[in-house]
Design a protein around this motif. Structure first.
Motif, PDB file in Angstrom:
ATOM      1  N   LEU A 190       0.822  -1.205   0.000  1.00  0.00           N
ATOM      2  CA  LEU A 190       0.000   0.000   0.000  1.00  0.00           C
ATOM      3  C   LEU A 190       0.860   1.260   0.000  1.00  0.00           C
ATOM      4  O   LEU A 190       0.597   2.208  -0.745  1.00  0.00           O
ATOM      5  N   GLU A 191       1.901   1.252   0.813  1.00  0.00           N
ATOM      6  CA  GLU A 191       2.783   2.420   0.887  1.00  0.00           C
ATOM      7  C   GLU A 191       3.412   2.726  -0.467  1.00  0.00           C
ATOM      8  O   GLU A 191       3.418   3.879  -0.927  1.00  0.00           O
ATOM      9  N   GLN A 192       3.927   1.689  -1.118  1.00  0.00           N
ATOM     10  CA  GLN A 192       4.585   1.888  -2.406  1.00  0.00           C
ATOM     11  C   GLN A 192       3.584   2.227  -3.504  1.00  0.00           C
ATOM     12  O   GLN A 192       3.875   3.025  -4.409  1.00  0.00           O
ATOM     13  N   GLY A 193       2.402   1.628  -3.428  1.00  0.00           N
ATOM     14  CA  GLY A 193       1.369   1.929  -4.411  1.00  0.00           C
ATOM     15  C   GLY A 193       0.946   3.384  -4.350  1.00  0.00           C
ATOM     16  O   GLY A 193       0.833   4.067  -5.386  1.00  0.00           O
ATOM     17  N   TYR A 194       0.712   3.872  -3.146  1.00  0.00           N
ATOM     18  CA  TYR A 194       0.303   5.269  -3.006  1.00  0.00           C
ATOM     19  C   TYR A 194       1.456   6.234  -3.248  1.00  0.00           C
ATOM     20  O   TYR A 194       1.224   7.375  -3.684  1.00  0.00           O
ATOM     21  N   ALA A 195       2.678   5.808  -3.003  1.00  0.00           N
ATOM     22  CA  ALA A 195       3.826   6.643  -3.339  1.00  0.00           C
ATOM     23  C   ALA A 195       3.887   6.871  -4.849  1.00  0.00           C
ATOM     24  O   ALA A 195       4.152   7.991  -5.319  1.00  0.00           O
ATOM     25  N   ALA A 196       3.619   5.808  -5.612  1.00  0.00           N
ATOM     26  CA  ALA A 196       3.583   5.942  -7.074  1.00  0.00           C
ATOM     27  C   ALA A 196       2.453   6.869  -7.496  1.00  0.00           C
ATOM     28  O   ALA A 196       2.622   7.728  -8.367  1.00  0.00           O
ATOM     29  N   ALA A 197       1.281   6.698  -6.868  1.00  0.00           N
ATOM     30  CA  ALA A 197       0.132   7.542  -7.196  1.00  0.00           C
ATOM     31  C   ALA A 197       0.423   9.010  -6.905  1.00  0.00           C
ATOM     32  O   ALA A 197       0.036   9.904  -7.671  1.00  0.00           O
ATOM     33  N   LYS A 198       1.119   9.273  -5.808  1.00  0.00           N
ATOM     34  CA  LYS A 198       1.448  10.658  -5.453  1.00  0.00           C
ATOM     35  C   LYS A 198       2.440  11.261  -6.439  1.00  0.00           C
ATOM     36  O   LYS A 198       2.353  12.457  -6.767  1.00  0.00           O
ATOM     37  N   ARG A 199       3.385  10.450  -6.926  1.00  0.00           N
ATOM     38  CA  ARG A 199       4.316  10.967  -7.935  1.00  0.00           C
ATOM     39  C   ARG A 199       3.563  11.320  -9.219  1.00  0.00           C
ATOM     40  O   ARG A 199       3.847  12.337  -9.856  1.00  0.00           O
ATOM     41  N   ILE A 200       2.620  10.462  -9.597  1.00  0.00           N
ATOM     42  CA  ILE A 200       1.814  10.743 -10.786  1.00  0.00           C
ATOM     43  C   ILE A 200       0.994  12.009 -10.573  1.00  0.00           C
ATOM     44  O   ILE A 200       0.920  12.886 -11.444  1.00  0.00           O
ATOM     45  N   ALA A 201       0.356  12.115  -9.398  1.00  0.00           N
ATOM     46  CA  ALA A 201      -0.515  13.253  -9.111  1.00  0.00           C
ATOM     47  C   ALA A 201       0.246  14.565  -9.062  1.00  0.00           C
ATOM     48  O   ALA A 201      -0.321  15.634  -9.310  1.00  0.00           O
ATOM     49  N   ALA A 202       1.537  14.515  -8.752  1.00  0.00           N
ATOM     50  CA  ALA A 202       2.341  15.732  -8.683  1.00  0.00           C
ATOM     51  C   ALA A 202       2.736  16.238 -10.066  1.00  0.00           C
ATOM     52  O   ALA A 202       3.172  17.385 -10.211  1.00  0.00           O
ATOM     53  N   GLY A 203       2.595  15.394 -11.080  1.00  0.00           N
ATOM     54  CA  GLY A 203       2.954  15.789 -12.437  1.00  0.00           C
ATOM     55  C   GLY A 203       1.846  16.572 -13.118  1.00  0.00           C
ATOM     56  O   GLY A 203       0.732  16.695 -12.608  1.00  0.00           O
ATOM     57  N   ALA A 204       2.151  17.082 -14.281  1.00  0.00           N
ATOM     58  CA  ALA A 204       1.168  17.849 -15.045  1.00  0.00           C
ATOM     59  C   ALA A 204       0.074  16.914 -15.557  1.00  0.00           C
ATOM     60  O   ALA A 204       0.364  15.974 -16.302  1.00  0.00           O
ATOM     61  N   PRO A 205      -1.184  17.153 -15.197  1.00  0.00           N
ATOM     62  CA  PRO A 205      -2.251  16.213 -15.573  1.00  0.00           C
ATOM     63  C   PRO A 205      -2.506  16.128 -17.067  1.00  0.00           C
ATOM     64  O   PRO A 205      -2.809  15.046 -17.584  1.00  0.00           O
ATOM     65  N   LEU A 206      -2.381  17.236 -17.777  1.00  0.00           N
ATOM     66  CA  LEU A 206      -2.594  17.186 -19.228  1.00  0.00           C
ATOM     67  C   LEU A 206      -1.534  16.312 -19.892  1.00  0.00           C
ATOM     68  O   LEU A 206      -1.822  15.587 -20.853  1.00  0.00           O
ATOM     69  N   VAL A 207      -0.311  16.382 -19.373  1.00  0.00           N
ATOM     70  CA  VAL A 207       0.774  15.559 -19.915  1.00  0.00           C
ATOM     71  C   VAL A 207       0.474  14.077 -19.703  1.00  0.00           C
ATOM     72  O   VAL A 207       0.669  13.250 -20.604  1.00  0.00           O
TER      73      VAL A 207
END
Length: 259
Positions: A190-207
């Protein structure tokens, strides 16, 4: 939306939970319907940046189909075809989600569970996770809509191996077959899964949305049109590019707007 499909929000990350832990999150008709509805609703929300999909209880992502339901809902070809329209709608909704999707896999991920995970953008699992599609032991065929995600993910040779043998195999082999992106300790899934999600969420959404679109398009055999090639440079006219570029120069953290 059925209580067997739960949607949780934490800032710009949504979590969709397969919530039938007493049956290892085995999928029934209402869950497939709820899954399709949940992803359709989330795709319409431009404030989101990432969707995590996981099973409840920690013992299974999903053990596949709820076999008991076959007596009433999938007892013959006509019923199965009608049921298939529901499952295909759910698979399509996940595969074509506007937002990046991460399957966080604890325990068993077999049959319909593997079908669902295969159409997510990323898959992170634990060391003790297990994978497979043992439908040959039930005399069942994976329909085109169910098999497509698996073939797109691992190719025809590996997909055939999985369905012809019907073996259930471990996380190491799943990684070797490129079924999963990452295998981590069971205590860290769970920790690693949400860490990946947070990295994605921090990026530009249109990209992120453009990259999802481009990867799908490159899987098609038709040559790219001039308009499609030109779209790859549309990002330079976005507010997000200016934010990211200026933040880079200032050595600051960008806060993207999605415009």
């Amino acid at each position: 939306m059925t209580s067997l499909i739960q949607v949780e929000r934490d800032d710009r990350i949504a979590t969709v939970v397969l919530n039938k832990p007493d049956k290892m999150n085995a999928m029934d008709k209402s869950m497939w319907q709820g899954l399709a509805d949940a992803f359709a609703e989330l795709s319409a929300d431009d404030d989101l940046r990432c969707v995590v999909l996981r099973g409840a209880g920690g013992k299974a992502f999903s053990a596949g189909a709820d076999i008991e339901e076959f007596r009433t809902s999938r007892a013959n070809a006509a019923q199965a075809a009608a049921y298939g329209e529901i499952t295909h709608r759910a698979m399509h909704a996940i595969a074509h989600s506007k937002h990046p999707t991460v399957a966080v896999i604890e325990g068993a991920c077999v049959g319909g569970g593997l079908e669902i995970a295969s159409v997510c953008d990323m898959r992170i699992c634990g060391n003790s996770s297990r994978f497979g599609v043992p439908v040959n032991k039930l005399g069942l065929v994976m329909s085109f809509g169910e098999l497509g995600g698996l073939v797109n993910l691992v190719g025809s040779a590996i997909a055939l191996e999985i369905v012809l043998e019907g073996r259930v195999f471990d996380a190491r082999e799943a990684f070797e077959k490129r079924l999963v992106n990452r295998v981590v300790d069971d205590t860290e899934v769970l920790e690693q899964g949400y860490a990946a999600a947070k990295r994605i969420a921090a990026g530009a959404p249109l990209v992120a949305r453009w990259h999802k679109e481009f990867v799908r398009r490159l899987a098609e055999p038709a040559p790219l049109t001039d308009a499609e090639n030109a779209e790859a440079y549309a990002c330079f006219d976005t507010e997000d590019f200016q934010i990211g570029f200026q933040a880079f120069l200032a050595k600051a953290r960008p806060v993207f707007t999605g415009r």
